[in-house]
Design a protein around this motif. Structure first.
Motif, PDB file in Angstrom:
ATOM      1  N   VAL A 162       0.834  -1.201   0.000  1.00  0.00           N
ATOM      2  CA  VAL A 162       0.000   0.000   0.000  1.00  0.00           C
ATOM      3  C   VAL A 162       0.866   1.247   0.000  1.00  0.00           C
ATOM      4  O   VAL A 162       0.575   2.235  -0.667  1.00  0.00           O
ATOM      5  N   SER A 163       1.977   1.210   0.737  1.00  0.00           N
ATOM      6  CA  SER A 163       2.816   2.389   0.862  1.00  0.00           C
ATOM      7  C   SER A 163       4.249   1.921   1.034  1.00  0.00           C
ATOM      8  O   SER A 163       4.482   0.736   1.282  1.00  0.00           O
ATOM      9  N   PRO A 164       5.239   2.808   0.917  1.00  0.00           N
ATOM     10  CA  PRO A 164       6.630   2.377   1.128  1.00  0.00           C
ATOM     11  C   PRO A 164       6.841   1.771   2.511  1.00  0.00           C
ATOM     12  O   PRO A 164       7.610   0.809   2.673  1.00  0.00           O
ATOM     13  N   ARG A 165       6.143   2.305   3.500  1.00  0.00           N
ATOM     14  CA  ARG A 165       6.297   1.778   4.857  1.00  0.00           C
ATOM     15  C   ARG A 165       5.763   0.354   4.947  1.00  0.00           C
ATOM     16  O   ARG A 165       6.328  -0.496   5.626  1.00  0.00           O
ATOM     17  N   HIS A 166       4.677   0.113   4.226  1.00  0.00           N
ATOM     18  CA  HIS A 166       4.112  -1.231   4.191  1.00  0.00           C
ATOM     19  C   HIS A 166       5.088  -2.220   3.583  1.00  0.00           C
ATOM     20  O   HIS A 166       5.290  -3.329   4.073  1.00  0.00           O
ATOM     21  N   LEU A 167       5.743  -1.805   2.473  1.00  0.00           N
ATOM     22  CA  LEU A 167       6.723  -2.675   1.819  1.00  0.00           C
ATOM     23  C   LEU A 167       7.863  -2.996   2.766  1.00  0.00           C
ATOM     24  O   LEU A 167       8.315  -4.147   2.872  1.00  0.00           O
ATOM     25  N   ARG A 168       8.334  -1.962   3.451  1.00  0.00           N
ATOM     26  CA  ARG A 168       9.465  -2.169   4.341  1.00  0.00           C
ATOM     27  C   ARG A 168       9.070  -3.107   5.474  1.00  0.00           C
ATOM     28  O   ARG A 168       9.834  -3.991   5.861  1.00  0.00           O
ATOM     29  N   ALA A 169       7.852  -2.923   5.992  1.00  0.00           N
ATOM     30  CA  ALA A 169       7.402  -3.791   7.087  1.00  0.00           C
ATOM     31  C   ALA A 169       7.305  -5.238   6.629  1.00  0.00           C
ATOM     32  O   ALA A 169       7.707  -6.164   7.340  1.00  0.00           O
ATOM     33  N   MET A 170       6.767  -5.456   5.416  1.00  0.00           N
ATOM     34  CA  MET A 170       6.664  -6.829   4.900  1.00  0.00           C
ATOM     35  C   MET A 170       8.033  -7.445   4.735  1.00  0.00           C
ATOM     36  O   MET A 170       8.265  -8.602   5.094  1.00  0.00           O
ATOM     37  N   ALA A 171       8.954  -6.646   4.195  1.00  0.00           N
ATOM     38  CA  ALA A 171      10.295  -7.185   3.952  1.00  0.00           C
ATOM     39  C   ALA A 171      10.968  -7.544   5.270  1.00  0.00           C
ATOM     40  O   ALA A 171      11.581  -8.614   5.399  1.00  0.00           O
ATOM     41  N   LEU A 172      10.850  -6.671   6.254  1.00  0.00           N
ATOM     42  CA  LEU A 172      11.497  -6.944   7.535  1.00  0.00           C
ATOM     43  C   LEU A 172      10.868  -8.137   8.222  1.00  0.00           C
ATOM     44  O   LEU A 172      11.558  -8.950   8.842  1.00  0.00           O
ATOM     45  N   TYR A 173       9.574  -8.273   8.098  1.00  0.00           N
ATOM     46  CA  TYR A 173       8.924  -9.428   8.719  1.00  0.00           C
ATOM     47  C   TYR A 173       9.352 -10.723   8.045  1.00  0.00           C
ATOM     48  O   TYR A 173       9.572 -11.749   8.698  1.00  0.00           O
ATOM     49  N   ALA A 174       9.488 -10.675   6.729  1.00  0.00           N
ATOM     50  CA  ALA A 174       9.937 -11.876   6.015  1.00  0.00           C
ATOM     51  C   ALA A 174      11.333 -12.286   6.472  1.00  0.00           C
ATOM     52  O   ALA A 174      11.616 -13.471   6.691  1.00  0.00           O
ATOM     53  N   ILE A 175      12.198 -11.283   6.654  1.00  0.00           N
ATOM     54  CA  ILE A 175      13.556 -11.588   7.120  1.00  0.00           C
ATOM     55  C   ILE A 175      13.511 -12.190   8.523  1.00  0.00           C
ATOM     56  O   ILE A 175      14.231 -13.135   8.839  1.00  0.00           O
ATOM     57  N   LYS A 176      12.640 -11.638   9.357  1.00  0.00           N
ATOM     58  CA  LYS A 176      12.530 -12.140  10.737  1.00  0.00           C
ATOM     59  C   LYS A 176      12.119 -13.601  10.752  1.00  0.00           C
ATOM     60  O   LYS A 176      12.691 -14.426  11.457  1.00  0.00           O
ATOM     61  N   VAL A 177      11.085 -13.922   9.971  1.00  0.00           N
ATOM     62  CA  VAL A 177      10.609 -15.302   9.948  1.00  0.00           C
ATOM     63  C   VAL A 177      11.679 -16.218   9.393  1.00  0.00           C
ATOM     64  O   VAL A 177      11.889 -17.336   9.878  1.00  0.00           O
ATOM     65  N   TYR A 178      12.396 -15.743   8.382  1.00  0.00           N
ATOM     66  CA  TYR A 178      13.461 -16.562   7.815  1.00  0.00           C
ATOM     67  C   TYR A 178      14.533 -16.841   8.861  1.00  0.00           C
ATOM     68  O   TYR A 178      15.005 -17.963   9.005  1.00  0.00           O
TER      69      TYR A 178
END
Lengths: 239, 148
Positions: free
Chosen positions: A146-162
């Motif tokens: 939805v927004s750049p902040r949303h993208l960053r949050a998704m990316a960081l969460y993906a890294i966390k789960v990984y």
């Protein structure tokens, strides 16, 4: 909300999505509830078990075929159900369902990744199975936000789960394009995820390129290169 | 190093190509180093800046490495059409590691300051060993259509 509860929810979302796959319902558009406000998917599962067969569900991948599955996640209003009671019920259900015992994901597979993207309300998840001839990766995922902040949050969460799910010796994965706000990528080895804003997604059209390969329209519209008239071919340069 | 040997053997060659018969009347020396300042490069993506003709070829004016030598995966600063633009090297004429491709031209992909590629497609084959390098190459690999 701390990370452990979110990952447990993710794992149970994953379990329920796998269970739904097993019931043999495949491949149509579903309205996926907001998974953040308490798990609606397991609550759906517990209260409407017979109707799950009728409820259509999106399947993310089929390992046998090399087709593109494009899914559109829409937010629904099903979070109106009270989730407190249902959460305990669902946990009991999962403990009791030993017959459909699926071990919690120990590897960071494509299923885990797509379920976490859904949990993060990603818009337009597109998973492409890359053919074997292209030795780049197995899966190519394009996700909008939805927004750049949303993208960053998704990316960081993906890294966390990984990081949570990886083995000891596996290399760490970094986010590429941290300073570009409209396009970020993560390369997980066998999977590559691209987080883009809808505008840049329109410009680059990565899904078209990776499904159509050389029949892509933008490639065809590029002028074919011809040698200039005064070209002289150099002899062999050998070491 | 084999470089002085190469330059000695190929210096003073008169080359005649098969289809177009032109004869060079000057000597040609081999590739001395990879990509450094003042090398002319070939822009291989479909950006308008890289493809519109100009009376001067795009040249490298700075290489962003410790020594000024640019290999595959290094960022450089180009002077194109009177403006400065960052670019990523995707192939050079100098032989590199064993089992890595060597190209017949020094290829370069234009890049913005935030790392996004300027063009949207790349027709020229891109080496896959870019993936193992440290750096942000996934975007360039995502818009490439052919891999080597």
């Amino acid at each position: 909300m701390n990370f452990l509860t979110r990952s447990k929810k993710l794992i149970s979302v994953f379990k329920s999505s796998v269970l739904l796959d097993r019931t043999g319902v495949l491949r149509s558009v579903c309205s996926v509830p907001k998974a953040r406000k308490g798990l609606c998917l397991p609550s759906l599962f517990t209260t409407h078990v017979p109707s799950c067969q009728h409820r259509r569900h999106v399947s993310t991948l089929n390992l046998d075929t090399k087709r593109l599955y494009s899914e559109i996640c829409t937010e629904s209003d099903e979070s109106t159900k009270s989730t407190g009671v249902f959460r305990e019920e669902s946990q009991e259900m999962e403990r009791d369902s030993s017959a459909l015992n699926q071990r919690s994901p120990e590897k960071f597979t494509i299923d885990v990744l797509v379920s976490l993207l859904r949990q993060e309300n990603a818009v337009d998840i597109c998973v492409i199975k890359v053919p074997e001839q292209i030795t780049y990766s197995e899966y190519f995922i394009v996700v909008s936000g939805v927004s750049p902040r949303h993208l960053r949050a998704m990316a960081l969460y993906a890294i966390k789960v990984y990081k949570f799910l990886k083995k000891e010796g596996a290399p760490n994965v970094k986010i590429e394009g941290k300073d570009a706000e409209d396009w970020m990528c993560i390369d997980f080895g066998n999977m590559v995820v691209h987080f883009m804003l809808p505008e840049s997604r329109e410009v680059f059209e990565l899904e078209k390129l990776w499904t159509l390969r050389k029949y892509d329209e933008q490639l065809k519209s590029m002028p074919t290169e011809t040698l200039p008239e005064d070209f002289i071919y150099d002899g062999k340069v050998t070491k | 190093m084999a470089l002085p040997l190469l330059s000695r053997s190929l210096a003073g060659l008169l080359v005649e190509s098969s289809s177009i018969t032109h004869q060079r009347t000057f000597s040609v020396s081999a590739v001395a180093a990879a990509i450094q300042k003042m090398t002319r490069v070939r822009v291989v993506d479909n950006s308008s800046l890289g493809n519109t003709p100009y009376h001067r070829a795009p040249r490298v004016i700075h290489v962003y490495t410790q020594n000024g030598i640019g290999k595959v995966g290094d960022k450089v600063l180009l002077a194109i059409k009177g403006q400065k633009k960052k670019a990523l090297i995707v192939g050079h004429k100098m032989p590199g590691d064993r089992m890595t491709p060597r190209f017949d031209s020094n290829n370069v992909v234009l890049i913005e300051d935030n790392g996004n590629p300027t063009g949207t497609r790349i027709k020229v084959p891109i080496p896959t060993h870019l993936r193992k390098h440290e750096g942000e190459y996934s975007k360039v690999l995502a818009i490439a259509s052919a891999f080597v």
